[in-house]
Design an enzyme around this catalytic site. Structure first.
Site, PDB file in Angstrom:
ATOM      1  N   LYS A 164      47.101  49.033  36.663  1.00  0.00           N
ATOM      2  CA  LYS A 164      46.827  50.422  37.020  1.00  0.00           C
ATOM      3  C   LYS A 164      47.619  51.337  36.091  1.00  0.00           C
ATOM      4  O   LYS A 164      48.678  50.947  35.608  1.00  0.00           O
ATOM      5  CB  LYS A 164      47.220  50.678  38.482  1.00  0.00           C
ATOM      6  N   HIS A 172      34.278  39.772  39.931  1.00  0.00           N
ATOM      7  CA  HIS A 172      34.489  40.950  40.768  1.00  0.00           C
ATOM      8  C   HIS A 172      33.164  41.326  41.423  1.00  0.00           C
ATOM      9  O   HIS A 172      32.106  41.169  40.823  1.00  0.00           O
ATOM     10  CB  HIS A 172      35.021  42.127  39.944  1.00  0.00           C
TER      11      HIS A 172
END
Length: 475
Positions: free
Chosen positions: A175, A294
């Site tokens: 992140k 994902h």
């Protein structure tokens, strides 16, 4: 009347529209071991009988159309049609019921999830006679599942490649997910891996944007994991997202990852598509790459109780299409996931044989025969205080992935990774000693903070963080 028309009439052709249930509702049908079975949650329009709605689903997802056609006489409808063979009420829902449909195996192309879904869910969900429709589960017979390669490697082969046993694997999504340069991104990867994580991860929407082109990211991440491996003596990995705008570009990125010698790549299997995913899975098996999956976009399909498709169906589809990891919710974090339902499809991902268990949402017994299993990934809003529950819920064969729960540590990325590794090791040791993590988990974490200032700092930061909302998708 022409002779040709008379011939049609003589073999029973009669133009017009007739009720679906006259042909496709067959409660006397005995399902075959080779049939693909589906459980649909059906909400018919007012005035449409359950038998007609269930038969309409069977017809429109197999051989039927809205009117009688004379070419029905050129094939064997009884051999190829789908059949609604059972209907049951949904407790507490007056206007809903479960329709069970059996499909003959010959309706589907071998080894193609794309064709399977195009047939079963491709068109019928827009049918006007239905207010809503949801595919709750599929039974995939061994006769069909054996036409798929499945996961490139599977759980045991992955553990052997990594030389890591007896505990869940630890990961971290880097992140902020967008905006970092490739070099700064690689720095974060290195710090997390050096601190004790097994994997770091590209976020699902990190592909090849102007601020960080894919090739630069791949190179800096490879440098980071090799440096971390040298310093820790552990095998490390970073999920390099190969998802791209074309299959050719996706494969080019996977080839470059293999040339760098990294152990794992990644794909967004729903946005990328099943055809692309299966192609990538085949390449990964042939070239020794693990494949992380994902599920970006899944909630568009699976979150509503009355319409769409349950994630357990998407999980089965992924196991056939191919992937070594897939995100599967957390039960305790920020993303949707009821415990019994989540554990139901986690078992469908990992186990060889799963018994029918309606209490966990499993409508059919599923036998995967020899198809390798998939590691479920718990990710989304989790931190060190969740570690006991995650260890108890998911067990050893899982990946526990902390993004903000690593990078949000007040001392930096590496201490955040240390905190998670210490918390995990403490929970695994406590479990192995016979302690009840569900009851004593917080105490286990508090005891571990005495020996780890990094964990103590993490516990202080996230002691009040909770995501307490009611689950939308429940049994």
């Amino acid at each position: 009347m022409s002779p040709k028309t008379e011939t049609k009439a003589s073999v029973g052709f009669k133009a017009g529209v007739k009720d679906y249930r006259l042909t496709y509702y067959t409660p006397e049908y005995q399902t075959k071991d080779t049939d693909i079975l589906a459980a649909f949650r059906v909400t018919p329009q007012p005035g449409v009988p359950p038998e007609e709605a269930g038969a309409a689903v069977a017809a429109e997802s197999s051989t039927g159309t809205w009117t009688t056609v004379w070419t029905d006489g050129l094939t064997s409808l009884d051999r190829y049609k789908g059949r609604c063979y059972d209907i049951e009420a949904v407790p507490g829902e007056e206007s809903q019921f479960i329709a069970y449909v059996a499909y003959p195996l010959d309706l589907f192309e071998e080894g193609s999830v794309t064709n399977l879904f195009t047939s079963i869910v491709g068109n019928v969900f827009g049918f006007k006679a239905l207010r809503a429709l949801r595919l709750e589960d599929l039974r995939i017979p061994p006769a069909y599942s054996k036409t798929f390669q499945g996961p490139p490697h599977g759980i045991q082969v992955e553990r052997d490649k990594l030389n890591k046993y007896g505990r869940p694997l630890l990961g971290c999504t880097i992140k902020p997910k967008l905006g970092l340069s490739a070099k700064n991104y690689g720095r974060a990867v290195y710090e997390c891996l050096r601190g004790g994580l097994d994997f770091t991860k590209d976020d699902e929407n990190v592909n090849s944007q102007p601020f960080m082109r894919w090739r630069d990211r791949f190179v800096f991440c490879a440098e980071a994991l090799y440096k971390a491996q040298a310093e820790t003596g552990e095998i490390k990995g970073h999920y390099l997202n190969a998802t791209a705008g074309t299959c050719e570009e996706m494969m080019k990125r996977a080839v470059f990852a293999r040339e760098l010698g990294v152990p794992i790549v990644m794909h967004d299997y729903l946005t990328g598509g099943f055809t692309a995913n299966t192609s990538l899975a085949h390449y990964c098996r042939d070239n020794g790459l693990l494949l992380h999956i994902h599920r970006a976009m899944h909630a568009v399909i699976d979150r509503q109780r009355n319409h769409g498709m349950h994630f357990r169906v998407l999980a089965k589809a992924l196991r056939m299409s191919g992937g070594d990891h897939i995100h599967a919710g957390t039960v305790v974090g920020k993303l949707e996931g009821e415990r019994d339902v989540t554990l139901g499809f986690v078992d469908l991902l990992r186990d060889d044989f799963i018994e029918k268990d309606r209490s966990r949402g499993i409508y059919f017994t599923q036998d995967w025969v020899s198809m390798p299993g998939v590691l479920p990934v718990a990710s989304g809003g989790i931190h060190v205080w969740h570690m006991p529950a995650l260890t108890e819920i998911f067990g050893d064969d899982s990946v526990l992935q902390f993004g903000g729960g690593t990078l949000g540590h007040p001392w930096g990325n590496a201490p955040g990774a240390v905190a998670n590794r210490v918390a995990l090791e403490a929970c695994v040791q406590a479990r192995n000693e016979g302690r009840d993590l569900a009851r004593e988990g917080n105490e286990v974490i508090r005891e571990a903070t005495k020996w780890s200032p990094e964990l103590a700092a993490a516990c202080e930061v996230w002691k009040e963080i909770k995501f307490e909302f009611d689950t939308i998708d429940y049994l």
